[in-house]
Write a protein that holds these residues in place. Structure first.
Motif, PDB file in Angstrom:
ATOM      1  N   VAL A  46       0.806  -1.229   0.000  1.00 40.14           N
ATOM      2  CA  VAL A  46       0.000   0.000   0.000  1.00 40.14           C
ATOM      3  C   VAL A  46       0.837   1.276   0.000  1.00 40.14           C
ATOM      4  O   VAL A  46       0.537   2.224  -0.734  1.00 40.14           O
ATOM      5  CB  VAL A  46      -1.007  -0.012   1.174  1.00 40.14           C
ATOM      6  CG1 VAL A  46      -1.732   1.319   1.290  1.00 40.14           C
ATOM      7  CG2 VAL A  46      -2.008  -1.146   0.987  1.00 40.14           C
ATOM      8  N   PHE A  47       1.900   1.321   0.809  1.00 38.28           N
ATOM      9  CA  PHE A  47       2.713   2.541   0.853  1.00 38.28           C
ATOM     10  C   PHE A  47       3.282   2.881  -0.526  1.00 38.28           C
ATOM     11  O   PHE A  47       3.282   4.046  -0.944  1.00 38.28           O
ATOM     12  CB  PHE A  47       3.842   2.422   1.881  1.00 38.28           C
ATOM     13  CG  PHE A  47       4.757   3.618   1.901  1.00 38.28           C
ATOM     14  CD1 PHE A  47       4.250   4.897   2.082  1.00 38.28           C
ATOM     15  CD2 PHE A  47       6.120   3.475   1.720  1.00 38.28           C
ATOM     16  CE1 PHE A  47       5.083   6.016   2.087  1.00 38.28           C
ATOM     17  CE2 PHE A  47       6.963   4.577   1.725  1.00 38.28           C
ATOM     18  CZ  PHE A  47       6.445   5.851   1.907  1.00 38.28           C
ATOM     19  N   THR A  48       3.745   1.870  -1.249  1.00 36.76           N
ATOM     20  CA  THR A  48       4.284   2.101  -2.592  1.00 36.76           C
ATOM     21  C   THR A  48       3.233   2.757  -3.486  1.00 36.76           C
ATOM     22  O   THR A  48       3.527   3.705  -4.218  1.00 36.76           O
ATOM     23  CB  THR A  48       4.748   0.772  -3.230  1.00 36.76           C
ATOM     24  OG1 THR A  48       5.730   0.175  -2.391  1.00 36.76           O
ATOM     25  CG2 THR A  48       5.337   1.000  -4.611  1.00 36.76           C
ATOM     26  N   LYS A  49       2.005   2.265  -3.404  1.00 41.81           N
ATOM     27  CA  LYS A  49       0.908   2.809  -4.227  1.00 41.81           C
ATOM     28  C   LYS A  49       0.597   4.260  -3.832  1.00 41.81           C
ATOM     29  O   LYS A  49       0.437   5.133  -4.685  1.00 41.81           O
ATOM     30  CB  LYS A  49      -0.322   1.923  -4.045  1.00 41.81           C
ATOM     31  CG  LYS A  49      -1.312   1.926  -5.192  1.00 41.81           C
ATOM     32  CD  LYS A  49      -0.796   1.114  -6.368  1.00 41.81           C
ATOM     33  CE  LYS A  49      -1.793   1.078  -7.516  1.00 41.81           C
ATOM     34  NZ  LYS A  49      -2.859   0.121  -7.366  1.00 41.81           N
ATOM     35  N   LEU A  50       0.540   4.518  -2.533  1.00 39.67           N
ATOM     36  CA  LEU A  50       0.290   5.882  -2.049  1.00 39.67           C
ATOM     37  C   LEU A  50       1.399   6.823  -2.503  1.00 39.67           C
ATOM     38  O   LEU A  50       1.145   7.966  -2.895  1.00 39.67           O
ATOM     39  CB  LEU A  50       0.192   5.901  -0.528  1.00 39.67           C
ATOM     40  CG  LEU A  50      -0.975   5.154   0.119  1.00 39.67           C
ATOM     41  CD1 LEU A  50      -0.811   5.148   1.631  1.00 39.67           C
ATOM     42  CD2 LEU A  50      -2.314   5.762  -0.266  1.00 39.67           C
ATOM     43  N   TYR A  51       2.630   6.333  -2.435  1.00 40.62           N
ATOM     44  CA  TYR A  51       3.798   7.136  -2.818  1.00 40.62           C
ATOM     45  C   TYR A  51       3.766   7.464  -4.308  1.00 40.62           C
ATOM     46  O   TYR A  51       3.995   8.609  -4.718  1.00 40.62           O
ATOM     47  CB  TYR A  51       5.074   6.370  -2.460  1.00 40.62           C
ATOM     48  CG  TYR A  51       6.346   7.157  -2.648  1.00 40.62           C
ATOM     49  CD1 TYR A  51       6.836   7.973  -1.635  1.00 40.62           C
ATOM     50  CD2 TYR A  51       7.070   7.074  -3.831  1.00 40.62           C
ATOM     51  CE1 TYR A  51       8.009   8.698  -1.797  1.00 40.62           C
ATOM     52  CE2 TYR A  51       8.240   7.796  -4.013  1.00 40.62           C
ATOM     53  CZ  TYR A  51       8.706   8.599  -2.992  1.00 40.62           C
ATOM     54  OH  TYR A  51       9.864   9.321  -3.158  1.00 40.62           O
ATOM     55  N   GLU A  52       3.463   6.456  -5.125  1.00 45.13           N
ATOM     56  CA  GLU A  52       3.396   6.652  -6.579  1.00 45.13           C
ATOM     57  C   GLU A  52       2.319   7.667  -6.958  1.00 45.13           C
ATOM     58  O   GLU A  52       2.497   8.475  -7.867  1.00 45.13           O
ATOM     59  CB  GLU A  52       3.091   5.319  -7.270  1.00 45.13           C
ATOM     60  CG  GLU A  52       4.242   4.344  -7.297  1.00 45.13           C
ATOM     61  CD  GLU A  52       3.841   2.990  -7.856  1.00 45.13           C
ATOM     62  OE1 GLU A  52       4.761   2.215  -8.173  1.00 45.13           O
ATOM     63  OE2 GLU A  52       2.634   2.701  -7.957  1.00 45.13           O
ATOM     64  N   MET A  53       1.201   7.602  -6.249  1.00 42.14           N
ATOM     65  CA  MET A  53       0.054   8.461  -6.571  1.00 42.14           C
ATOM     66  C   MET A  53       0.093   9.805  -5.849  1.00 42.14           C
ATOM     67  O   MET A  53      -0.777  10.648  -6.049  1.00 42.14           O
ATOM     68  CB  MET A  53      -1.245   7.718  -6.239  1.00 42.14           C
ATOM     69  CG  MET A  53      -1.453   6.470  -7.089  1.00 42.14           C
ATOM     70  SD  MET A  53      -2.763   5.379  -6.451  1.00 42.14           S
ATOM     71  CE  MET A  53      -4.212   6.391  -6.759  1.00 42.14           C
ATOM     72  N   LYS A  54       1.106   9.991  -4.968  1.00 40.02           N
ATOM     73  CA  LYS A  54       1.273  11.234  -4.193  1.00 40.02           C
ATOM     74  C   LYS A  54       0.026  11.597  -3.381  1.00 40.02           C
ATOM     75  O   LYS A  54      -0.294  12.783  -3.202  1.00 40.02           O
ATOM     76  CB  LYS A  54       1.670  12.397  -5.116  1.00 40.02           C
ATOM     77  CG  LYS A  54       2.990  12.171  -5.854  1.00 40.02           C
ATOM     78  CD  LYS A  54       3.478  13.441  -6.510  1.00 40.02           C
ATOM     79  CE  LYS A  54       4.732  13.233  -7.347  1.00 40.02           C
ATOM     80  NZ  LYS A  54       5.829  12.578  -6.628  1.00 40.02           N
ATOM     81  N   LEU A  55      -0.648  10.580  -2.882  1.00 41.82           N
ATOM     82  CA  LEU A  55      -1.886  10.830  -2.140  1.00 41.82           C
ATOM     83  C   LEU A  55      -1.624  11.432  -0.763  1.00 41.82           C
ATOM     84  O   LEU A  55      -2.387  12.275  -0.289  1.00 41.82           O
ATOM     85  CB  LEU A  55      -2.684   9.529  -2.005  1.00 41.82           C
ATOM     86  CG  LEU A  55      -3.416   9.089  -3.278  1.00 41.82           C
ATOM     87  CD1 LEU A  55      -3.928   7.666  -3.144  1.00 41.82           C
ATOM     88  CD2 LEU A  55      -4.557  10.040  -3.596  1.00 41.82           C
ATOM     89  N   LEU A  56      -0.545  11.019  -0.114  1.00 40.49           N
ATOM     90  CA  LEU A  56      -0.257  11.534   1.230  1.00 40.49           C
ATOM     91  C   LEU A  56       0.133  13.013   1.188  1.00 40.49           C
ATOM     92  O   LEU A  56      -0.083  13.747   2.158  1.00 40.49           O
ATOM     93  CB  LEU A  56       0.856  10.710   1.887  1.00 40.49           C
ATOM     94  CG  LEU A  56       0.529   9.225   2.100  1.00 40.49           C
ATOM     95  CD1 LEU A  56       1.770   8.481   2.574  1.00 40.49           C
ATOM     96  CD2 LEU A  56      -0.618   9.050   3.080  1.00 40.49           C
TER      97      LEU A  56
END
Length: 241
Positions: A46-56
């Motif tokens: 999940v963190f990788t996906k959040l990081y790729e999408m710049k959601l955080l």
């Protein structure tokens, strides 16, 4: 606005796989309400996906709803907290009824000043009411589904569970819950930890199945899900650009 209401009715999935099917991504979803970001579960992928999408980066208020502490649901939680706190300067809020999660994070080197823990069974955040519902998954671990009440729509998200609690079924038939997202497995067995498709067939008549989305797949049986009249979650690969 009408547009916001339309968007809110959809929770977006980052992954749809089980622990042993990582190529589909760990089952996880998010939604945004009044510029607050809500993540459901934080497995290894999940963190990788959040990081790729710049959601955080996009939201100041970040809430993470945890169903249970199996690795495919919390495997990257410590990385998300650390990245948010040390890199972005944001303190995420964790929603989970069990204080044992605090101990787990402590063992991962995450101190309590890096996040905020919300352990109430019911949390009201803005206009979103989040209610934890105890579910049956594994004998040695407490697991929760969640009723998410957006005032204009209520949904049930099962987490990992081999059955749907009777009150959830009752509320669904009464129209008090509009959509169910359910952990589903293709076959039944003597040692259940996920909900067999046949159980869903027995509980829900054909006309009700279009509002039930299967998730957390160990293998590909999407055609069978469709043939039975159910839906299945689909992962949206949204570019960060």
């Amino acid at each position: 606005s009408l547009l916001e209401k339309a968007v809110v009715k959809i929770i977006t999935f980052l992954g749809s796989g089980s622990a042993f099917n990582p190529l589909l991504g760990n089952t996880s979803a998010y939604f945004v309400r009044n510029n607050k970001f809500f993540l459901i579960d934080a497995g290894e992928t999940v963190f990788t996906k959040l990081y790729e999408m710049k959601l955080l980066e996009q939201y100041n208020d970040i809430y993470i709803i945890i169903t249970h502490t199996h690795a495919d649901h919390v495997g990257s939680l410590s990385s998300i907290i650390s990245y948010s706190y040390f890199v972005l300067g944001k303190k995420v809020k964790i929603i989970h009824p069990e204080k044992s999660l605090i101990k787990l994070l402590e063992m991962m080197g995450i101190t309590s000043d890096a996040y905020e823990m919300l352990t109430d069974e019911i949390n009201l955040i803005g206009d979103v009411r989040i209610e934890a519902v105890s579910v049956k998954h594994a004998d040695d671990i407490r697991c929760y589904g969640y009723v998410l009440d957006f005032s204009d729509e209520r949904i049930y998200y099962s987490g990992d569970s081999y059955e749907i609690p009777s009150m959830i079924v009752k509320d669904f038939f009464a129209g008090k819950i509009q959509t169910i997202y359910q952990d589903t497995t293709e076959f039944s067995s003597d040692h259940l930890s996920h909900c067999p498709l046949s159980t869903l067939e027995n509980v829900f008549p054909i006309e009700k199945r279009k509002d039930i989305y299967c998730m957390h797949f160990s293998n590909d049986f999407l055609k069978k899900i469709e043939e039975k009249g159910f839906k299945y979650v689909q992962v949206k690969n949204i570019s960060a650009n």
